[in-house]
Design a protein around this motif. Sequence first.
Motif, PDB file in Angstrom:
ATOM      1  N   HIS A 203       0.783  -1.231   0.000  1.00 11.22           N
ATOM      2  CA  HIS A 203       0.000   0.000   0.000  1.00 11.22           C
ATOM      3  C   HIS A 203       0.818   1.285   0.000  1.00 11.22           C
ATOM      4  O   HIS A 203       0.260   2.354  -0.303  1.00 11.22           O
ATOM      5  N   VAL A 204       2.091   1.215   0.324  1.00  9.96           N
ATOM      6  CA  VAL A 204       2.923   2.421   0.369  1.00  9.96           C
ATOM      7  C   VAL A 204       3.943   2.451  -0.758  1.00  9.96           C
ATOM      8  O   VAL A 204       4.183   3.508  -1.364  1.00  9.96           O
ATOM      9  N   MET A 205       4.521   1.312  -1.075  1.00 11.71           N
ATOM     10  CA  MET A 205       5.532   1.264  -2.132  1.00 11.71           C
ATOM     11  C   MET A 205       4.827   1.203  -3.491  1.00 11.71           C
ATOM     12  O   MET A 205       4.909   0.234  -4.239  1.00 11.71           O
ATOM     13  N   VAL A 206       4.134   2.299  -3.783  1.00 16.21           N
ATOM     14  CA  VAL A 206       3.299   2.431  -4.979  1.00 16.21           C
ATOM     15  C   VAL A 206       3.958   3.448  -5.905  1.00 16.21           C
ATOM     16  O   VAL A 206       4.352   4.534  -5.461  1.00 16.21           O
ATOM     17  N   SER A 207       4.075   3.128  -7.172  1.00 16.59           N
ATOM     18  CA  SER A 207       4.674   4.054  -8.131  1.00 16.59           C
ATOM     19  C   SER A 207       3.938   5.389  -8.128  1.00 16.59           C
ATOM     20  O   SER A 207       2.703   5.433  -8.109  1.00 16.59           O
ATOM     21  N   TYR A 208       4.722   6.459  -8.144  1.00 19.81           N
ATOM     22  CA  TYR A 208       4.119   7.799  -8.221  1.00 19.81           C
ATOM     23  C   TYR A 208       4.361   8.454  -9.579  1.00 19.81           C
ATOM     24  O   TYR A 208       4.187   9.666  -9.736  1.00 19.81           O
ATOM     25  N   ASP A 209       4.737   7.652 -10.562  1.00 22.17           N
ATOM     26  CA  ASP A 209       4.988   8.211 -11.899  1.00 22.17           C
ATOM     27  C   ASP A 209       3.754   8.889 -12.489  1.00 22.17           C
ATOM     28  O   ASP A 209       3.882   9.873 -13.234  1.00 22.17           O
ATOM     29  N   SER A 210       2.574   8.391 -12.173  1.00 19.82           N
ATOM     30  CA  SER A 210       1.353   8.986 -12.727  1.00 19.82           C
ATOM     31  C   SER A 210       1.095  10.386 -12.173  1.00 19.82           C
ATOM     32  O   SER A 210       0.250  11.123 -12.721  1.00 19.82           O
ATOM     33  N   LEU A 211       1.796  10.779 -11.120  1.00 18.04           N
ATOM     34  CA  LEU A 211       1.619  12.100 -10.543  1.00 18.04           C
ATOM     35  C   LEU A 211       2.533  13.149 -11.185  1.00 18.04           C
ATOM     36  O   LEU A 211       2.376  14.347 -10.939  1.00 18.04           O
ATOM     37  N   ARG A 212       3.464  12.691 -12.003  1.00 19.42           N
ATOM     38  CA  ARG A 212       4.376  13.636 -12.659  1.00 19.42           C
ATOM     39  C   ARG A 212       3.621  14.424 -13.726  1.00 19.42           C
ATOM     40  O   ARG A 212       2.706  13.905 -14.377  1.00 19.42           O
ATOM     41  N   PRO A 213       3.993  15.690 -13.922  1.00 19.61           N
ATOM     42  CA  PRO A 213       3.296  16.512 -14.918  1.00 19.61           C
ATOM     43  C   PRO A 213       3.599  16.052 -16.347  1.00 19.61           C
ATOM     44  O   PRO A 213       4.576  15.386 -16.599  1.00 19.61           O
TER      45      PRO A 213
END
Length: 213
Positions: A203-213
């Motif tokens: 639940h925490v080690m989730v990719s955050y690439d989709s949050l990049r502009p």
Amino acid sequence: MLKIWGRATSSNVQALMWTVGELELEHERYDVGFKFGGTDTPEFLAMNPNGLIPVVKDGDDGEALFETGAICRYLAARHAHDSFWPKDPAARAHVDKWAEWGKVTAAAAFTVPIFWAVVRTPAKDRNPEAIARALAAFDRLLGIAEAELEKHAFLAGDSFTLADIMFGHILYRYHTMEIDRPARPAVEAYYAAMTERPAYRDHVMVSYDSLRP
């Protein structure tokens, strides 16, 4: 059955879901917020007039709960064992002060001034001086955690507690971003231990690439 509204890439949702995972609670989660939308509908605003995630209902007739810390405290009070969320008021207050510090002080000093400023801001719009100041301020807070973690394995003592969730959920992003990180051996060892917890990985080690502009 818990019903949870909030996308998996939200750090607040991650703290909540880590709690749910540690407590092994049956749940359904619905992707809401950011690219998924849905937080401005009359139905959602009836649950949380702030239009923010996460929101939780405990059963079909449960009250809609918002504010991550309040939800996690509710779940801990209802489902957790004593070492995670003590029944004794003084022992609970000790855990709670570190939980509050993790969520209100440490996470607030990281999420917008560092994570948003680096990951969610186009490179041409970043302010390197402001980011450097934020990193220095956040490292001073990590120094507080370092001092505690040199004394015991977890933030509030020898047992894993809600305080570790409120603080530890930001460490995956901190340790995987392309930023300068001064050495904090105890925090680094603590983070490594968190990554061995299945609920943290899920639940925490989730990719955050989709949050990049």
